[in-house]
Design an enzyme around this catalytic site. Sequence first.
Site, PDB file in Angstrom:
ATOM      1  N   SER A 115      35.931  81.553  21.691  1.00 22.02           N
ATOM      2  CA  SER A 115      36.592  81.675  20.567  1.00 22.02           C
ATOM      3  C   SER A 115      37.631  80.617  20.302  1.00 22.02           C
ATOM      4  O   SER A 115      38.401  80.210  19.280  1.00 22.02           O
ATOM      5  CB  SER A 115      37.180  83.008  20.354  1.00 22.02           C
ATOM      6  OG  SER A 115      38.265  83.280  21.255  1.00 22.02           O
ATOM      7  N   LYS A 127      44.889  83.497  21.911  1.00 20.86           N
ATOM      8  CA  LYS A 127      44.625  82.990  20.518  1.00 20.86           C
ATOM      9  C   LYS A 127      45.797  82.118  20.063  1.00 20.86           C
ATOM     10  O   LYS A 127      46.866  81.899  20.981  1.00 20.86           O
ATOM     11  CB  LYS A 127      44.734  84.255  19.693  1.00 20.86           C
ATOM     12  CG  LYS A 127      43.519  85.335  19.661  1.00 20.86           C
ATOM     13  CD  LYS A 127      42.333  84.864  19.253  1.00 20.86           C
ATOM     14  CE  LYS A 127      41.292  85.708  19.481  1.00 20.86           C
ATOM     15  NZ  LYS A 127      39.886  85.263  20.319  1.00 20.86           N
TER      16      LYS A 127
END
Length: 165
Positions: free
Chosen positions: A85, A122
């Site tokens: 990701s 993230k």
Amino acid sequence: MDLILVRLAARWSAIVLAGIGELPINCMHIQYSVNLMKRVTLYSHGVAAGFPSPADDHKEKSLSLDQHLITHPAATFMARANGDSMQGLGIFDRDLLVVDRSLTPVHGDVVVVALDGQLTCKVLDRHHGRLLSANDRYPPIPVWEGQELIVEGVVKASIRYHRPS
């Protein structure tokens, strides 16, 4: 590193470290010491990715990676990235993340967070109250009021192995 014990925490396995508290089992705390890392030669001239260069003429000084990567030793830990990701920012599966807990996270920082007890890496989007991946295959993760969000630290660097040991 002084490991006191390993035990099962409420949500994940944790390592209890002397004077540090609990860290998730997939994180490693760095006990800083000037003697931890061997000093290696640093070349002041870039290494050509095309034609060879007389690099021996450009030896600058020695470099210690722990001094180069770790600004706040007592607040720094490493964690291994899992998944794809964050590939858009150059963080790949199995890379080591150098995470600094002493930094105040700002909009756009790459952070390691615990969202409702689940650790993830993230991009922090403070403007829209969400966490962003760096891969179009993953949608933004909204952070709703009442959710538990703990910023474990700001990712200062990532380390990739090109020849696994």
